[in-house]
Design an enzyme around this catalytic site. Sequence first.
Site, PDB file in Angstrom:
ATOM      1  N   LYS A 145     -21.389 -41.209  43.556  1.00 24.10           N
ATOM      2  CA  LYS A 145     -22.037 -43.040  44.094  1.00 24.10           C
ATOM      3  C   LYS A 145     -22.700 -43.611  43.073  1.00 24.10           C
ATOM      4  O   LYS A 145     -22.257 -45.204  42.875  1.00 24.10           O
ATOM      5  CB  LYS A 145     -22.425 -42.877  44.872  1.00 24.10           C
ATOM      6  CG  LYS A 145     -22.065 -42.244  46.545  1.00 24.10           C
ATOM      7  CD  LYS A 145     -23.187 -41.541  47.703  1.00 24.10           C
ATOM      8  CE  LYS A 145     -22.381 -41.604  48.361  1.00 24.10           C
ATOM      9  NZ  LYS A 145     -22.952 -41.527  49.648  1.00 24.10           N
ATOM     10  N   GLU A 180     -22.384 -32.023  54.981  1.00 25.18           N
ATOM     11  CA  GLU A 180     -21.581 -31.592  55.360  1.00 25.18           C
ATOM     12  C   GLU A 180     -21.231 -30.738  55.732  1.00 25.18           C
ATOM     13  O   GLU A 180     -23.113 -29.817  55.767  1.00 25.18           O
ATOM     14  CB  GLU A 180     -20.780 -31.438  53.838  1.00 25.18           C
ATOM     15  CG  GLU A 180     -20.484 -32.450  52.969  1.00 25.18           C
ATOM     16  CD  GLU A 180     -19.539 -33.202  53.447  1.00 25.18           C
ATOM     17  OE1 GLU A 180     -18.405 -32.625  54.240  1.00 25.18           O
ATOM     18  OE2 GLU A 180     -19.488 -34.489  53.597  1.00 25.18           O
TER      19      GLU A 180
END
Length: 372
Positions: free
Chosen positions: A238, A223
């Site tokens: 996740k 990011e």
Amino acid sequence: MSTVASLPLPARRGARSPTQRPAPRLALLGTGTVGGAFVARCERLRARGAQGAALPAFAWLSNSRTLVSGGGDPRRAVEEARAAPARAGGWPPWVENEGLRSGDIVVDATASDGVAGWHSEWLARGIHVVTANKLGNGADLARAQAIAAAQRERPGVRYGDSATVGAGLPLLRSIRELVAGGDRIRAVEGVLSGSLAWLFDRYDASRAFSDLVREARDAGFTEPDPREDLGGEDVRRKLLILARAAGVPLEPHAVRVESLLPEALAQASPAQVDERLGLLDAVLAEHQRQASADGARLRFVGRFGDDGASVGLRALPDAHPLCAGRGTDNLVAIGSCRYRDQPLVIRGPGAGAEVTAAALLDDVLRIAHPTP
């Protein structure tokens, strides 16, 4: 191209019987890197003629700034949405205003918690959801349970979430099919972050770890603020998605997260991040020295099993299945009653807008034209 204030009404295509359902439409939320790649992939498929005929048309595309009609060129709509001026507040109230109807497909290419909160409502109304947003099944357990309950109550509605973990690798599908077949998932462990996979595949202490982080950031693997990757929260989300697919009602607070971030870096302002990345170097160099002495490799791993759930840096033997990946590969080992002696291992590219967009498109096509 019209804005939300002047979207045209759908054109009438002749009378239809009361039982004839209108054709499904696509509605895209999020026009960033992934959303733009999804639109480009859709339009390339349409250009192939017969192959693209299976794809529903875009009704509209939206970001947090504006909403534009998809009736023209959706790629131009993406550009228009990106160029719109910023607005105060959250997402505009287009959900009801734009008349989403049963059978439509909403594609969530955002990272918005507010948008993820609408997933169960859309499903309950018969609207299919395809998402790369991990905050649906990867946030509070109550939200994930609401999504599951909405699917049970509307058997024909679909929730396509293959893009949320592994960028389309058959992880969730494999776990769900094992459970549906009567297997019990005993443990899942994996390298679930493409950016962290890339970093630790390259790190051998010959270069400062902070230099590799900058390189990964500049290449688009992390990011823009690399702390979002280094802190481990993405991996925790996740892991929650995988656990819940396996039938384990894991709460976020039950996952132990060992962040790579020293406190001074975690608390830094965005403007201070680059200068403080060097705070990572001494600690990571010591981890690498110890792993090398033990004949091991560093990997950032998420794991759940009967002994709990955790996210953090681990030194693994060279022969460990999770050491086989290269570059941005995601690699997951699934242990179950069926795969007791040797885990089922799934490996493939786990980062990048293109593979994520491909996963979104695959889910859309499965919904629009399900196989018998």
